[in-house]
Design an enzyme around this catalytic site. Structure first.
Site, short mmCIF file in Angstrom:
data_model
loop_
_atom_site.label_atom_id
_atom_site.label_comp_id
_atom_site.label_asym_id
_atom_site.label_seq_id
_atom_site.Cartn_x
_atom_site.Cartn_y
_atom_site.Cartn_z
N VAL A 391 0.83 -1.20 0.00
CA VAL A 391 0.00 0.00 0.00
C VAL A 391 0.87 1.25 0.00
O VAL A 391 0.62 2.21 -0.75
CB VAL A 391 -0.95 -0.01 1.21
CG1 VAL A 391 -1.76 1.27 1.25
CG2 VAL A 391 -1.86 -1.22 1.13
N GLU A 396 -1.71 5.30 -4.65
CA GLU A 396 -3.10 4.93 -4.95
C GLU A 396 -3.96 6.12 -5.41
O GLU A 396 -5.04 5.93 -5.95
CB GLU A 396 -3.76 4.28 -3.73
CG GLU A 396 -3.92 5.18 -2.51
CD GLU A 396 -2.72 5.12 -1.60
OE1 GLU A 396 -2.80 5.63 -0.48
OE2 GLU A 396 -1.69 4.56 -2.01
N ASP A 438 -9.95 31.04 -38.26
CA ASP A 438 -10.93 31.76 -39.06
C ASP A 438 -10.45 33.21 -39.19
O ASP A 438 -9.90 33.77 -38.25
CB ASP A 438 -12.29 31.70 -38.36
CG ASP A 438 -13.34 32.51 -39.09
OD1 ASP A 438 -13.50 32.28 -40.30
OD2 ASP A 438 -13.98 33.36 -38.46
N ASN A 829 2.57 7.77 4.06
CA ASN A 829 1.46 8.13 3.17
C ASN A 829 0.77 9.40 3.63
O ASN A 829 0.10 10.07 2.84
CB ASN A 829 0.42 6.99 3.14
CG ASN A 829 0.74 5.99 2.05
OD1 ASN A 829 1.78 6.08 1.41
ND2 ASN A 829 -0.15 5.03 1.85
#
Length: 1002
Positions: A391, A396, A438, A829
């Site tokens: 993990v 993730e 254009d 994390n």
């Protein structure tokens, strides 16, 4: 069953397209379009005519090519085509409806009747309205209250709870939950609580950022449509399109988006682009008086209009038959209600990256787990560490972070007046290789000025309301003819002159306004002129008719036909020309001189119009034997910001091409002024040169030309598709109805400014608040910056994940130890990844970003070479932390070694966030860049959290940290600084060019 002749002949007539070759004529009849059943009938009828030797008809082009000789004549051929195209239609009274009409049905407005199978009068009676007076305002209010507003319900956005639930359904979360459950079973309550906190915190951050992103995406579709003219109680009112109800009578004109499904009551040369429903870009000619069979398919319903389609020509009055969700496009929208929006290409790529990393890291963690068992470590702790490593080693949040970065990029663009309607447009912007421009409204200003007149053989300059000598000595003698030209142009005009008392102003198109201004400046009393010769009838300019004709009746009963438009088309219908002494025959030398003057004026980048006058019996389309008055030259000033913007686009490796309906000479003159060829030759292609080319040849030619002239909306679409077929990522700018099909087909479409039409703004991926081409450059710069920021985020997340995997695997191989616990890995994390990653997504564009070529849109955002480089960066960080682990005693003094490794790796990752600010500059250059305060704040906040984790005994116990002193802190700092310096050195030793350029095209 009774039948009657198709009344469309009163609206769509046979018209000569080409007759230059004697005995050969090409005729267009819009009543033939899409009607394969009439092709054989037309061919058979023509071949039956004496003198007709060949006839070929096409329902696709709505044309007939006829070869003939005496006794056949062009007039007879035209009449034969009109007679043959007409066919019996079902009588309205006998038309087979889908179900019987009854009083109950008429009272129930929710029933969907076959409106195309009724006459307009029957449809109005069914809906209880009057074509002359419209709905009673009270009845309209009642219907609005009963049936609701004319809005298509949007797909209901996901609630924060639903977004949170989605965050909990992923493989990384399943692994975390499994690890937490295993910790509980084995008595690791603290570990389970920490894991649970990580899951909730990650899901909460992802929910907040994704909810914010969705709000941004939903706000992109906020758009205030223009009011619509309608009849209510006999009076003309302007309604918010949302307040339109069934039974309203609407007035529609060129440039509008049709706000509801409607049955035509009246129309004049009315055409509609129905590509929003049918996918067919060719405008459909409409006919109000047709009554069709009940089983007629939607694309063939020429008497019906549908919401979301665009008016491309003419004007009409229509009866609203369905609103909101009951419209055809509303039914399509309802099918989408249960569907989630598709992933962007970048999201799909990142999902693949995430799956690949899960697989690779699972193998690594399996090795670590096996080595731990071999070294006789306890089974459950090793299993928990292995799962936590999986993990911790997998970013993730890759797709969520990428989406959030895109959304933040969109907000950044909005603050700079670049409104992005689609999130994935930001991805495409950085890869644009060709931009189609254009001319009118993009390269030039949205105004015109009359600057030259060619009359009586003299080319005259027009300044401040007077004619001055041009390049002919006889210039002053042409003043009388020039004045007559301006008088006719003022009569043949849609422009409205407001009285002096209202503060004189002119309401009309730029061209019409410029001609009227010139007439007024020259001394023409326009108001008196229009009173003396009031308008009787008119034939407007359209896609297939490049001229305008108006019929006027003077006080003496004489009828004047005034014509202006494409010089070639007007000249073709003239038999004589005006001189100071009267009218002279228009012989071949005179025609050649006029064409030469037209070319000279066009070469000066002027828009040139031919003007003529004649007499007719009463049909403004009967344009024969006209008297040529001359040419009017108008200039559309180039915007001051255009040339610098084009130079910047060229430096950015983006090729620019002009796509215009103007003449070749005019377009080439403007292209030269703007240096559209970047210093080289400029090649011009006309629509006729590419009409019959194969797709391969067309793709090759479009890759070489800088200017496409005399093009129709269908030609613009063809050019964009040809550029794409050549492997190019194409952007298209525009502001008019005629740009709509090309805008829809382009990879990225950009509507210019607030002065453009509803159609252009509705189909475009982006809208620039101003008409400044510099906005396109800024949009490209910001698009490239967003793409670059996503790469920076990925570089940070993946390289830090590699470092964690390397440390754990290295420790297992080195001495069988577990360098960091599962709780410490989970802390990484929280403290080492989310905040710096988000802050990197907010980096300002780097200097020189527009000096680089566009990246290759076909390549993945991270190539194998990129992954090798990220693997090297992560390994360098991991080597420093692993060295600290070994020097601190490794498995022999695991608590102390693990603490130093944990802090060293965390700080190393935070330092690496600074290294990720640029893919080109070294560390000194990154520090010298304009500060990213959000990144600085994220690094400081994470560092403070890391220090707090070490200082407080409670957090030390939870994380399994040992007390450390000054020497250990020096070791931690050495790991972080050494890794950052080593990676910076590698950047110099192994230089790369991460933003991959697109492969050159032939």
């Amino acid at each position: 069953m009774s039948a009657h002749v198709n009344p469309a002949l009163s609206l769509a007539r046979a018209e000569i397209v080409h007759r230059a070759v004697p005995g050969r004529v090409r005729i267009r009849h819009l009543g033939l379009a899409g009607r394969d059943s009439r092709v054989e009938a037309v061919t058979r009828a023509l071949l039956a005519r004496p003198g007709v030797t060949s006839a070929r008809a096409s329902a696709v082009t709505a044309t007939v090519l006829v070869e003939f000789s005496a006794p056949a004549s062009i007039r007879e051929v035209l009449q034969a085509v009109e007679d043959a195209v007409a066919e019996p239609q079902v009588d309205a009274a006998q038309a087979p409806f889908a179900w019987p009409l009854s009083a109950a049905v008429a009272a129930d407005e929710s029933v969907d009747l076959q409106w195309h199978a009724m006459t307009a009068g029957d449809a109005a009676r069914r809906l209880g309205t009057s074509a002359e007076a419209g709905l009673d305002p009270q009845e309209a209010a009642r219907r609005l209250a009963v049936h609701g507003r004319n809005e298509i319900p949007r797909v209901k956005p996901r609630s924060p709870l639903a977004i949170f639930g989605d965050q909990m359904v992923s493989l990384p979360v399943f692994l975390l939950v499994g690890s937490a459950a295993l910790s509980l079973v084995t008595g690791g309550i603290v570990d389970a609580a920490v894991i649970g906190a990580v899951v909730l915190l990650n899901a909460g951050i992802a929910t907040a950022t994704e909810h914010r992103a969705e709000r941004t995406i939903r706000s992109l579709s906020d758009y205030s449509p223009h009011p619509v003219s309608a009849l209510r109680g006999g009076a003309r009112v302007f309604l918010d399109p949302a307040e339109i109800v069934r039974g309203d009578i609407l007035s529609l004109e060129r440039g509008m988006l049709i706000p509801a499904d409607a049955r035509l009551i009246f129309c004049d040369d009315f055409s509609v682009n129905e590509s929003a429903l049918t996918g067919e870009a060719v405008p459909v000619q409409k006919a109000a008086e047709w009554v069709l069979r009940a089983d007629t398919g939607l694309p063939e319903r020429r008497n019906m209009l549908y919401r979301g389609t665009a008016v491309t020509g003419g004007s009409a009055t229509a009866l609203v038959t369905a609103t909101g969700a009951a419209t055809e496009i509303g039914r399509v929208q309802r099918l989408l209600g249960s569907l989630q929006p598709p992933e962007t290409p970048m999201q799909r790529q990142l999902d693949e990256v995430e799956r690949e990393l899960i697989f690779i890291n699972a193998l690594v963690c399996g090795v670590v787990f096996g080595i731990g068992l071999y070294r006789r470590h306890a089974f459950v702790p090793m299993l928990r560490n292995a799962i936590s490593l999986i993990v911790a080693a997998i970013p993730e949040g890759l797709p969520a972070v990428a989406t959030t970065t895109l959304a933040l990029g969109v907000e950044n663009m909005r603050r700079r007046d670049v409104l992005v309607r689609k999130l994935d447009a930001v991805e495409t912007l950085g890869a644009v290789e060709v931009i189609g421009l254009d001319k009118t409204g993009t390269l030039t200003e949205n105004r015109m000025e009359t600057v030259a007149i060619h009359a009586d053989g003299s080319l005259l300059a027009f300044e401040g309301g007077r004619l001055v000598d041009g390049d002919d000595d006889a210039a002053p003698t042409a003043a009388a003819v020039a004045k007559r030209l301006l008088e006719v142009a003022a009569l043949c005009s849609d422009a409205v002159l407001r009285p002096e008392g209202e503060g004189r102003r002119i309401d009309g198109t730029p061209t019409e306004s410029a001609l009227l201004e010139a007439a007024l400046a020259f001394g023409v009393d326009v108001a008196a002129l229009r009173r003396e010769a009031p308008l009787v009838a008119g034939a407007p300019r359209s896609e297939n008719r490049k001229r305008m004709s108006t019929l006027h009746e003077r006080g003496d009963g004489a009828r004047l036909l005034c014509v202006k438009g494409d010089p070639g088309e007007v000249l073709l219908r003239c038999a004589s020309f005006a001189t100071k002494g009267g009218v002279a025959p228009l012989d071949d030398p005179s025609r050649a001189k006029i064409r030469e003057a037209n070319g000279r004026m066009a070469a000066r980048a002027l828009r040139v119009l031919g003007v003529a006058i004649g007499e007719t019996g009463g049909d403004p389309r009967d344009e024969r034997d006209l008297v040529w008055l001359g040419l009017a030259g108008l200039i559309n000033p180039i915007r001051p910001s255009v040339r610098p913007a084009l130079q910047q686009l060229h430096r950015a490796g983006i090729r620019s091409v002009m796509i215009t309906g103007d003449q070749s000479a005019t377009a080439l003159a403007i292209a030269r002024k703007l240096d559209l060829g970047g210093g080289g030759d400029i090649r011009v292609l006309e629509a006729g040169e590419i009409a019959d080319l194969s797709p391969d040849m067309l793709a090759a030619l479009t890759g070489q030309a800088q200017v496409f002239a005399r093009v129709s909306p269908v030609d613009k679409l063809k050019i964009v598709k040809a550029l794409q077929n050549g492997g190019r990522v194409v952007g298209m700018t525009g502001d008019g109805v005629n740009d709509g099909p090309a805008l829809r087909a382009a990879n990225i479409s950009i509507a210019m400014g607030g002065e453009g039409t509803d159609v252009a703004r509705e189909v475009a991926d982006m809208v620039l608040v101003s008409n400044d081409l510099g906005g396109v450059v800024e949009a490209v710069r910001l698009g490239r910056a967003t793409h670059s920021n996503i790469r920076k985020v990925l570089r940070y997340l993946i390289s830090t994940s590699v470092s964690e995997t390397f440390v754990m695997l290295g420790a297992a191989l080195l001495d069988g130890g577990v360098a960091m616990t599962s709780t410490q890995l989970l802390w990484l994390n929280i403290a080492g990844e989310p905040l710096p990653a988000l802050a990197l997504g907010l980096e300002e564009p780097e200097d020189g970003l527009l000096e680089q070529p566009p990246h290759d849109a076909r390549a993945p955002i991270l190539t194998p070479a990129d992954f090798r480089y990220l693997l090297l960066e992560g390994t360098v960080i991991g080597v420093g932390a692993l060295a600290a682990y070994h020097l601190a005693g490794g498995a022999r003094r695991l608590a102390r070694a693990g603490t130093i490794t944990f802090h060293g790796l965390t700080l190393g990752q935070l330092f690496h966030a600074v290294n990720c600010r640029s893919e080109r500059a070294g560390l000194a250059g990154k520090l010298a860049r304009s500060p990213n305060r959000k990144l600085a704040g994220a690094v400081v906040l994470s560092t403070v959290a890391q220090a707090a984790a070490q200082l407080f005994p409670a957090t030390r116990r939870v994380l399994g940290l040992a007390p450390i002193g000054g020497r250990e802190l020096l070791g931690v700092a050495g790991v972080a600084i050494g890794a950052a310096a080593a990676n910076d050195a590698i950047r110099y030793l192994l230089p790369t060019e991460p933003p991959r350029a697109a492969a050159p095209k032939s």
